[in-house]
Enzyme design. Structure first.
Site, PDB file in Angstrom:
ATOM      1  N   ASP A  13       0.936  -1.167   0.031  1.00  0.00           N
ATOM      2  CA  ASP A  13       0.118   0.081   0.189  1.00  0.00           C
ATOM      3  C   ASP A  13       0.866   1.306  -0.124  1.00  0.00           C
ATOM      4  O   ASP A  13       0.308   2.243   0.586  1.00  0.00           O
ATOM      5  CB  ASP A  13      -0.838   0.027   1.366  1.00  0.00           C
ATOM      6  CG  ASP A  13      -1.674  -1.258   1.289  1.00  0.00           C
ATOM      7  OD1 ASP A  13      -2.472  -1.701   0.095  1.00  0.00           O
ATOM      8  OD2 ASP A  13      -1.768  -1.954   2.414  1.00  0.00           O
ATOM      9  N   LYS A  16       2.063   2.057  -5.112  1.00  0.00           N
ATOM     10  CA  LYS A  16       2.586   1.544  -6.449  1.00  0.00           C
ATOM     11  C   LYS A  16       2.208   1.761  -7.622  1.00  0.00           C
ATOM     12  O   LYS A  16       2.464   1.963  -8.731  1.00  0.00           O
ATOM     13  CB  LYS A  16       2.974   0.116  -6.414  1.00  0.00           C
ATOM     14  CG  LYS A  16       4.152  -0.197  -5.151  1.00  0.00           C
ATOM     15  CD  LYS A  16       4.389  -1.724  -5.149  1.00  0.00           C
ATOM     16  CE  LYS A  16       3.183  -2.641  -4.576  1.00  0.00           C
ATOM     17  NZ  LYS A  16       2.753  -2.546  -3.224  1.00  0.00           N
ATOM     18  N   GLY A  40      -3.850  -4.680  -4.157  1.00  0.00           N
ATOM     19  CA  GLY A  40      -5.147  -3.709  -4.423  1.00  0.00           C
ATOM     20  C   GLY A  40      -4.364  -2.427  -5.092  1.00  0.00           C
ATOM     21  O   GLY A  40      -3.781  -1.651  -4.197  1.00  0.00           O
ATOM     22  N   HIS A  41      -4.249  -1.940  -6.259  1.00  0.00           N
ATOM     23  CA  HIS A  41      -3.816  -0.932  -6.903  1.00  0.00           C
ATOM     24  C   HIS A  41      -5.201   0.181  -7.103  1.00  0.00           C
ATOM     25  O   HIS A  41      -5.891  -0.386  -7.979  1.00  0.00           O
ATOM     26  CB  HIS A  41      -2.956  -1.077  -7.850  1.00  0.00           C
ATOM     27  CG  HIS A  41      -1.686  -1.936  -7.578  1.00  0.00           C
ATOM     28  ND1 HIS A  41      -0.773  -2.463  -8.456  1.00  0.00           N
ATOM     29  CD2 HIS A  41      -1.323  -2.129  -6.505  1.00  0.00           C
ATOM     30  CE1 HIS A  41      -0.017  -3.097  -7.875  1.00  0.00           C
ATOM     31  NE2 HIS A  41       0.007  -2.875  -6.542  1.00  0.00           N
ATOM     32  N   GLN A 222       2.140  -6.074  -3.129  1.00  0.00           N
ATOM     33  CA  GLN A 222       2.550  -6.187  -1.532  1.00  0.00           C
ATOM     34  C   GLN A 222       3.828  -5.298  -1.323  1.00  0.00           C
ATOM     35  O   GLN A 222       3.971  -4.501  -2.153  1.00  0.00           O
ATOM     36  CB  GLN A 222       2.688  -7.770  -1.101  1.00  0.00           C
ATOM     37  CG  GLN A 222       1.558  -8.586  -1.024  1.00  0.00           C
ATOM     38  CD  GLN A 222       0.911  -9.083  -2.416  1.00  0.00           C
ATOM     39  OE1 GLN A 222       1.981  -9.699  -2.994  1.00  0.00           O
ATOM     40  NE2 GLN A 222      -0.044  -8.789  -2.670  1.00  0.00           N
TER      41      GLN A 222
END
Ligand code: IMP
Length: 426
Positions: A13, A16, A40-41, A222
């Site tokens: 988080d 990225k 999760g992006h 990650q």
């Protein structure tokens, strides 16, 4: 040809998605090389917000995008994600998205097992995303996994599933869960099988196509501190998240990676359990959570927040061969009067410049802090360093000095244009 890897240097988080998106125009291809839909992006383009979990961020920019051999693929989650993007007007076609044929599948039994085992652990749970990532990687290491190429032949698929279910059903019985049949899994896969195969390519074909690209970006998911070997074990994910994994998970080789950029948030967050020496369980922690909108993209859980930890980051930089950094979310600190940076740990009176792996020492860690004056001016949207207050520049300079690397990007807001680019990386 300059191929770069983008890796997170904390517990994920770090932002990225935005950085990969900012840079992806300059690259011909974007490759995911580990993890799965636990990532999760969030990417904002103009007024549109795209949420990605498994797809490489390059897909938003219509770049050749690869889900590499080191990724674990839940095909149902993949097509749900594709559907959401298509509903937002994007087209995801097999010419643009290639999935390596030797990537392993996440099936419903993996998600079941992830959740069953976490529930069994009670207080000691890892706080996984519950997506089946760990059990899928365990099956790969145990040589039981079903790979995407196994879907090509019905007989092989049935054999692989029989072998896999023998193991899973033993576990399921002992956990009080129902037995699963081969037919059940086949019927779950049936609606997506052909479509999944239409995106699937032999990993060597992907290698050849990537080799012909001018430059390739390897997109980490990650963060390095969640690496299964070097992270805060056992509170880690089940894949290697460091740039070394590029060579194993991307369809390319170790010589095909030329530079690694590390993404750093100007403070620290983590989701799930595990040590967090600079965690703030006070009003400043709350401030960071609210101001930084620190809620997990995948799980919706509140993220734990704390001061920047140069001890952990320096370690992450070294073991991931990071040469340059992108600093994100600087603007979240704008209103703070004082800002702290952790520069060492004291354990039983001894100073450590790294996080010891021995778990029994973690509860004894006393962070050694340096205090820096806050800038108390708005930095949101700054596009050049000269627009930043001197005290904010001092903060960046101190981080660079402690970590031994220079910033090439400073992110001053969620939007693409809210970015200071200090070096052309193409
Ligand atoms: P798993 O990857 O679902 O097995 O979860 C293992 C640990 O990694 C948990 O603490 C998760 O919260 C964390 N984790 C997994 N993926 C991400 C991510 O993309 N960002 C931040 N933490 C993550």
């Amino acid at each position: 040809m300059t191929n770069i890897a983008i890796v997170g240097l904390q517990w994920g988080d770090e932002g990225k998605g935005k950085i990969v998106d900012c840079l992806s125009d300059k690259f011909d291809a974007v490759v995911r090389f580990q993890g799965g839909h636990n990532a999760g992006h969030t990417i904002k383009v103009g007024d549109n917000t795209y949420k990605l979990s498994l797809l490489p961020s390059g897909i938003i920019r219509d770049k050749f995008s690869v889900i590499g051999s080191g990724v674990v693929v839940d095909p149902i989650a993949l097509f749900n994600e594709i559907k959401k993007l298509e509903d937002q007007g994007l087209k995801i076609l097999p010419e643009k998205l290639a999935i390596a044929d030797n990537a392993c599948l996440i099936l419903s039994i993996h998600q079941d097992l992830d959740q069953l085992l976490e529930a069994e652990k009670g207080e000691n749970k890892i706080g996984t995303t519950g997506r089946g990532i760990g059990p899928a990687y365990e099956d790969r290491a145990g040589r039981r996994a079903v790979r995407i190429c196994d879907l090509l032949d019905e007989k092989v698929l049935r054999e692989r599933l029989t072998n896999l279910l023998f193991y899973h059903n033993l576990l399921r019985k002992s956990l009080g869960a129902e037995i699963v049949t081969v037919e059940k899994i086949i019927s779950e896969l049936a609606p997506i099988r052909e479509r999944l195969l239409s995106f699937t390519r032999p990993s060597f074909e992907i290698y050849k196509k990537l080799s012909a690209c001018k430059n390739v970006m390897f997109e980490g998911a990650q963060g390095v501190l969640l690496d299964v070997t070097y992270g805060t074990f056992p509170f880690v994910t089940s894949s290697n998240t460091m740039s070394g994994q590029v060579a194993l998970g991307s369809c390319m080789g170790v010589g095909d990676l030329h530079n690694t950029i590390g993404i750093l948030k100007a403070y620290t967050t983590r989701v799930g359990s595990g040590p967090f020496p600079t965690e703030l369980n006070d009003e400043i922690g709350n401030f960071l959570r609210i101001e930084g909108k620190e809620v997990g993209t995948v799980t919706g859980r509140d993220r734990r927040c704390g001061w920047f930890d140069a001890v952990l980051v320096k370690q992450a930089i070294k073991i991931s061969s990071v040469k340059e950094i992108a600093l994100t979310k600087l603007d979240v600190l704008d209103k703070l009067e004082k800002i702290k940076i952790c520069v060492g740990y004291k354990i039983d009176g001894e100073v450590y410049e790294y996080l010891p792996q021995a778990n029994h020492l973690w509860s004894k860690i006393e962070p050694v802090y340096e205090e820096i004056e806050g800038w108390r001016e708005v930095t949101v949207g700054a596009k050049s360093v000269s627009e930043l207050p001197q005290k904010a520049r001092n903060y960046i300079a101190r981080i660079e000095e402690l970590c031994g690397v220079k910033s090439v990007i400073i992110s001053t807001g969620p939007k693409r244009e809210e970015t200071i680019i200090l070096k052309d990386l193409s």
